[in-house]
Design an enzyme around this catalytic site. Structure first.
Site, PDB file in Angstrom:
ATOM      1  N   GLU A  59       0.825  -1.212   0.000  1.00 14.81           N
ATOM      2  CA  GLU A  59       0.000   0.000   0.000  1.00 14.81           C
ATOM      3  C   GLU A  59       0.856   1.258   0.000  1.00 14.81           C
ATOM      4  OE1 GLU A  59      -0.121  -2.666   2.047  1.00 14.81           O
ATOM      5  OE2 GLU A  59      -2.010  -2.684   3.159  1.00 14.81           O
ATOM      6  N   CYS A  87      -2.737  -2.747   7.495  1.00 12.62           N
ATOM      7  CA  CYS A  87      -2.322  -2.620   8.894  1.00 12.62           C
ATOM      8  C   CYS A  87      -2.527  -1.165   9.321  1.00 12.62           C
ATOM      9  CB  CYS A  87      -0.854  -3.029   9.043  1.00 12.62           C
ATOM     10  SG  CYS A  87       0.315  -1.885   8.275  1.00 12.62           S
TER      11      CYS A  87
END
Length: 153
Positions: A59, A87
């Protein structure tokens, strides 16, 4: 540099292809794609081991590449497709980048920061909350992760 998306290539399929690259490279198989107006701005997969960088999550790498491509730190009209629930670090990066929509595949009860754990977007201190769609291609993403970790046990 962006390139047009082939009509049959769904962004989550592209993210899964990135995750497969990570799998082959011995990285946790997570892939990410940043889209804007039907065009792919960036694709990435985890490179933590290769780069010796604990922040080299798919990401973060995709967001960095998209920001460079657009020459702006704010990706307000962009969507992020990722194969695993981000996360807390990646969820915060999504917020800071002002990503419009977050699509993710597998849920991550242990390390997730969106629907689990820190639940970054639910905090009062969160400056930007994207629209969130979880469970997209969940079976394929989960299977890839299961196979990766089974091989290491």
């Amino acid at each position: 540099m962006s390139y047009p998306l082939h009509p049959e290539a769904h962004p989550m399929n592209l993210a899964l292809a990135e995750a497969r690259l990570a799998f082959v490279a011995g990285e946790v198989p997570v892939g990410a794609v940043v889209m804007r107006n039907g065009e792919v701005l960036a694709r990435a997969h985890n490179r933590v081991e290769r780069d010796l960088d604990p922040t080299a999550h798919a990401e973060v790498l995709a967001i960095r590449a998209a920001a460079r491509a657009l020459q702006t730190p704010r990706l307000v009209d962009c969507d992020l497709y990722v194969t695993l629930e981000p996360c807390a670090m990646c969820a915060q990066a999504v917020s800071l980048a002002r990503i419009r929509r977050l699509y993710f595949g597998a849920y991550d009860p242990k390390g997730g920061g969106v629907e689990h754990g820190a639940m970054v977007f639910a905090r009062e201190t969160c400056h930007h909350r994207p629209e969130i769609i979880g469970g997209l291609a969940e079976h394929e993403a989960s299977d890839l992760l299961r196979r990766f970790f089974a091989d290491r046990r």
